[in-house]
Design an enzyme around this catalytic site. Structure first.
Site, short mmCIF file in Angstrom:
data_model
loop_
_atom_site.label_atom_id
_atom_site.label_comp_id
_atom_site.label_asym_id
_atom_site.label_seq_id
_atom_site.Cartn_x
_atom_site.Cartn_y
_atom_site.Cartn_z
N THR A 3 33.52 36.41 48.66
CA THR A 3 33.14 37.66 48.01
C THR A 3 33.28 37.62 46.50
O THR A 3 32.53 38.29 45.80
CB THR A 3 33.97 38.83 48.57
N CYS A 4 34.20 36.80 45.99
CA CYS A 4 34.35 36.74 44.53
C CYS A 4 33.13 36.11 43.87
O CYS A 4 32.87 36.32 42.69
CB CYS A 4 35.62 35.99 44.16
#
Length: 49
Positions: A17-18
């Site tokens: 997700t980063c």
């Protein structure tokens, strides 16, 4: 592209997700891909960390 060996139909998708990345194994059918994605989204621990 990274190709993983083994039984991809048993694997869950992975998310980073980063970096806004969704990694999907090479499923043998669209139905299996849909089932794995749906299960991962519905459960709290579906995606691998």
């Amino acid at each position: 592209m990274i190709i993983k060996s083994g039984l991809d139909d048993e694997q869950f998708p992975e998310s980073l997700t980063c970096h806004s990345i969704l990694e999907l194994p090479l499923y043998s059918t669209k139905e299996i891909m849909r089932e794995r994605l749906t299960k991962a989204l519905e459960s709290k621990g579906g995606f691998r960390a």
